[in-house]
Design an enzyme around this catalytic site. Structure first.
Site, short mmCIF file in Angstrom:
data_model
loop_
_atom_site.label_atom_id
_atom_site.label_comp_id
_atom_site.label_asym_id
_atom_site.label_seq_id
_atom_site.Cartn_x
_atom_site.Cartn_y
_atom_site.Cartn_z
N ALA A 188 30.31 -38.44 0.90
CA ALA A 188 29.74 -37.65 -0.20
C ALA A 188 29.58 -38.48 -1.47
CB ALA A 188 30.63 -36.45 -0.48
N GLU A 218 35.63 -8.07 18.60
CA GLU A 218 36.25 -7.33 17.49
C GLU A 218 36.64 -5.93 17.97
OE1 GLU A 218 36.05 -8.49 14.16
OE2 GLU A 218 34.74 -10.21 14.48
N LYS A 231 20.87 -13.90 12.90
CA LYS A 231 20.73 -15.36 13.04
C LYS A 231 19.30 -15.73 13.45
CE LYS A 231 25.60 -15.60 14.36
NZ LYS A 231 26.52 -15.44 15.50
N1 HSE Z 1 30.75 -12.64 16.16
C1 HSE Z 1 29.95 -13.80 16.30
C2 HSE Z 1 29.92 -14.23 17.76
C3 HSE Z 1 30.40 -14.97 15.47
O1 HSE Z 1 30.51 -13.59 18.61
O2 HSE Z 1 29.27 -15.23 18.04
C4 HSE Z 1 30.03 -14.80 14.04
O3 HSE Z 1 28.66 -14.61 13.87
#
Ligand code: HSE
Length: 445
Positions: free
Chosen positions: A38, A195, A210
């Site tokens: 850096a 989760e 994403k």
């Molecule tokens: N929960 C996401 C996954 C990771 O299972 O890939 C965070 O975006």
């Protein structure tokens, strides 16, 4: 003062969870090498977290820990704010306040940028600060860097990725153990892969966030999560995974964005992928993204899409970028979405009915003369060409006494709107005994 003797750049971190502690660990462990890259030290000097005691124990005695994130933003010593809170609520307000205070921002928050990116990037542009988000897509894989810089010579044709580890883990387990979705989900929750509220993952929303960001970067269009088609894996059965395997395919939850003459496709859904493709062999919680550029051809990026240090790896890469570039004229920095803000494209995102792809269809039919002819006749009428047919032996006797069987059909490309019309007709045939399963198929070649 030479860069080597400059005081370290000061970082304030909002939210001290798994990624925050990973960022501390990696920065500490690799500080000398990171500084050599850096040109200047990088130090987290302030942390905001509601659990002050835990955050203090994770960050060490030299870091000032507060419960109010606004204290970090207001501190004139802080050059970069790292937002690791997540979600669209308070995180949005804090990111905008940090920008307004002239701080550069690093965030792993895909949901925030996919939904409010246009507003956030415009605010950052107006203020002359950077908003870096390598950690927001595919965790440790430097896919943002690849799309924004490494592939900058290319006209990108499509991007297709396994960008959610939870669902890839579930699909791998379903295939390897022949289990149904519900059983594997419970196991994934028990092991901590999924989760307690897995909705964003299993319904495809996280992957769509994403994919939305990758679509903007690939084609120079605004982030438009509201136009993404999103379908998760909750309706997939073990039988479809097995039949796909027999036909030479694996089922993966793909985030796809593609440039066509009619517009841009942006979609997340389960897809059959030929099992000889490398991406079809990405198993467990791993991520992988394929990018097809006109000059480079097909490229593939593979690695961990989540986790403490893999995500920290991306956060720190952004910290190093900002450290190198923050004194540069904002006009000479890499634009947030790869294209200059005044040169964005207005290519429209196509509705799903205009997307062209091929299909896997599974029909539960009465096993009697002429059934297959009626079904294939409907496809022929709509000019949909058949690629393969698999018929199981009669394996179930219904209450009425007639034999039933599964017929699986793979089609060639057609427009989804046309396929949906055919399926409505097919479904109303008296010999079709149960709702038809439709899964899209991508050859990725
Ligand atoms: N929960 C996401 C996954 C990771 O299972 O890939 C965070 O975006």
């Amino acid at each position: 003062m030479s860069e080597k003797t400059m005081k370290p750049i000061q970082v304030g971190l909002l939210g001290m969870g798994t990624v925050g502690s990973g960022t501390f660990n990696v920065l500490r462990r690799n500080q000398e090498e990171i500084k050599r890259r850096a040109g200047r030290g990088i130090e987290i000097t302030m942390v905001a977290d509601l659990d002050i005691a835990k955050a203090q124990s994770l960050s060490g005695p030299h870091v000032k820990v507060v419960s109010d994130a606004r204290e970090v933003i207001a501190n004139p010593e802080i050059d970069i704010v790292v937002e690791l809170i997540g979600g669209y609520g308070i995180a949005k307000a804090l990111v905008l306040e940090a920008i307004a205070a002239g701080k550069h921002v690093v965030t792993a928050n895909k949901a925030l940028l996919a939904v409010h990116g246009t507003e956030i990037f415009a605010a950052a542009h107006a203020k002359g600060v950077m908003v870096a988000f390598e950690a927001a897509v595919a965790g440790g894989i430097p896919i943002i860097k690849a799309l924004r810089e490494g592939l900058t010579a290319n006209s990108i044709q499509w991007v297709a990725g396994i960008i959610n580890g939870t669902t890839n883990f579930i699909l791998s387990e379903m295939r390897e153990k022949g289990l149904d979705f519900d059983v594997v989900l419970k196991e994934a929750q028990r092991l901590g892969y999924a989760e307690t509220d897995p909705t964003f993952d299993i319904e495809g929303i996280d992957a769509a966030h994403k994919a939305t960001l990758m679509s903007a970067l690939a084609f120079g269009i605004p982030v438009q999560f509201d136009k993404a088609y999103v379908e998760g894996i909750t309706k997939l059965g073990a039988a479809d995974i097995r039949y796909a395997e027999q036909l030479g395919y694996r089922i993966k939850l793909l985030g796809i964005t593609k440039r066509t003459d009619a517009g841009v496709e942006l979609r997340v859904h389960p897809s059959l992928v030929p099992k000889q493709r490398l991406i079809a062999n990405v198993e467990g919680a791993m991520n992988a993204v394929m990018v097809q550029g006109d000059a480079v051809g097909t490229t593939l990026y593979y690695g961990k899409g989540a986790g403490s240090e893999p995500t920290a790896s991306a956060v720190i890469a952004d910290l190093v970028d900002i450290t190198r570039l923050h004194t540069a004229d904002p006009l000479n920095r890499v634009p947030h979405l790869a294209f200059q803000p005044d040169s964005m494209s207005n290519l429209k995102i196509l509705p799903m009915t205009d997307v062209v792809t091929s299909y896997y269809l599974r029909l539960r039919v009465a096993d009697e003369a002429g059934v297959l002819a009626k079904v294939t006749g409907l496809l022929a009428e709509a000019n949909i060409s058949i690629d393969a047919v698999l018929q199981r032996e009669a394996d179930q006797v219904s209450q009425a006494g007639e034999n039933q069987t599964d017929v699986i059909i793979l089609t060639h490309d057609t427009r989804e709107g046309v396929m949906n019309e055919v399926l409505t007709k097919m479904q109303s045939l008296p010999t079709v005994m149960a709702p038809i399963t439709k899964i899209r198929k991508e050859e990725l070649n």
